[in-house]
Write a protein that holds these residues in place. Sequence first.
Motif, short mmCIF file in Angstrom:
data_model
loop_
_atom_site.label_atom_id
_atom_site.label_comp_id
_atom_site.label_asym_id
_atom_site.label_seq_id
_atom_site.Cartn_x
_atom_site.Cartn_y
_atom_site.Cartn_z
N ASP A 20 0.82 -1.21 0.00
CA ASP A 20 0.00 0.00 0.00
C ASP A 20 0.86 1.26 0.00
O ASP A 20 0.58 2.20 -0.73
N ILE A 21 1.90 1.29 0.78
CA ILE A 21 2.80 2.45 0.83
C ILE A 21 3.46 2.65 -0.52
O ILE A 21 3.56 3.77 -1.02
N GLN A 22 3.88 1.56 -1.15
CA GLN A 22 4.49 1.64 -2.48
C GLN A 22 3.47 2.13 -3.50
O GLN A 22 3.80 2.91 -4.39
N LEU A 23 2.22 1.68 -3.39
CA LEU A 23 1.17 2.11 -4.32
C LEU A 23 0.98 3.63 -4.25
O LEU A 23 0.93 4.29 -5.29
N ILE A 24 0.90 4.17 -3.05
CA ILE A 24 0.72 5.62 -2.89
C ILE A 24 1.92 6.35 -3.48
O ILE A 24 1.76 7.34 -4.21
N SER A 25 3.11 5.86 -3.22
CA SER A 25 4.32 6.46 -3.78
C SER A 25 4.30 6.41 -5.31
O SER A 25 4.64 7.39 -5.99
N ASP A 26 3.89 5.27 -5.87
CA ASP A 26 3.82 5.12 -7.32
C ASP A 26 2.81 6.10 -7.93
O ASP A 26 3.06 6.67 -8.99
N MET A 27 1.68 6.29 -7.27
CA MET A 27 0.67 7.22 -7.78
C MET A 27 1.15 8.67 -7.70
O MET A 27 0.90 9.47 -8.61
N GLU A 28 1.89 8.99 -6.64
CA GLU A 28 2.48 10.33 -6.54
C GLU A 28 3.48 10.55 -7.68
O GLU A 28 3.52 11.62 -8.27
N GLU A 29 4.26 9.52 -7.97
CA GLU A 29 5.24 9.60 -9.05
C GLU A 29 4.54 9.76 -10.41
O GLU A 29 4.99 10.52 -11.27
N LEU A 30 3.43 9.06 -10.60
CA LEU A 30 2.68 9.17 -11.85
C LEU A 30 2.09 10.57 -12.02
O LEU A 30 2.16 11.16 -13.10
N VAL A 31 1.54 11.14 -10.94
CA VAL A 31 1.02 12.50 -11.00
C VAL A 31 2.14 13.48 -11.33
O VAL A 31 1.97 14.38 -12.15
N LEU A 32 3.30 13.29 -10.74
CA LEU A 32 4.45 14.15 -11.03
C LEU A 32 4.83 14.04 -12.51
O LEU A 32 5.08 15.05 -13.17
N PHE A 33 4.85 12.82 -13.05
CA PHE A 33 5.12 12.61 -14.48
C PHE A 33 4.10 13.37 -15.33
O PHE A 33 4.46 14.05 -16.29
N PHE A 34 2.82 13.25 -14.98
CA PHE A 34 1.77 13.96 -15.72
C PHE A 34 2.00 15.47 -15.66
O PHE A 34 1.89 16.16 -16.68
N ARG A 35 2.32 15.99 -14.49
CA ARG A 35 2.54 17.44 -14.34
C ARG A 35 3.77 17.90 -15.13
O ARG A 35 3.72 18.90 -15.84
N GLN A 36 4.86 17.19 -14.99
CA GLN A 36 6.12 17.58 -15.65
C GLN A 36 5.99 17.56 -17.17
O GLN A 36 6.69 18.28 -17.86
N ASN A 37 5.10 16.72 -17.68
CA ASN A 37 4.94 16.60 -19.13
C ASN A 37 3.70 17.30 -19.65
O ASN A 37 3.27 17.07 -20.78
#
Length: 92
Positions: free
Chosen positions: A70-87
Amino acid sequence: MKLKEGLIVRKVGEDYVIVAPEQGMVDLSKVYSLNETAAWLWEALDGKDFQLNDMVELVRSQYDVNELTDIQLISDMEELVLFFRQNDLLES
């Protein structure tokens, strides 16, 4: 947040890509690669207002997520949002 309108997810071979069609043509300088889960999530969120928690819940409902992951899932989703924002893949 909301995904930018007009972007298209396509499966190319084993990969999923987001393309930004512009003026009737595809600008190949703006192609973004996603893994299968991110592509599925993109399709599930397309056209909707959502928050990070919505992303986490969607993935939890689709995949077997236990307390340890679960902790990894939240981290992965934060990383995906960051990818979406940066691009620039989210509405401003």
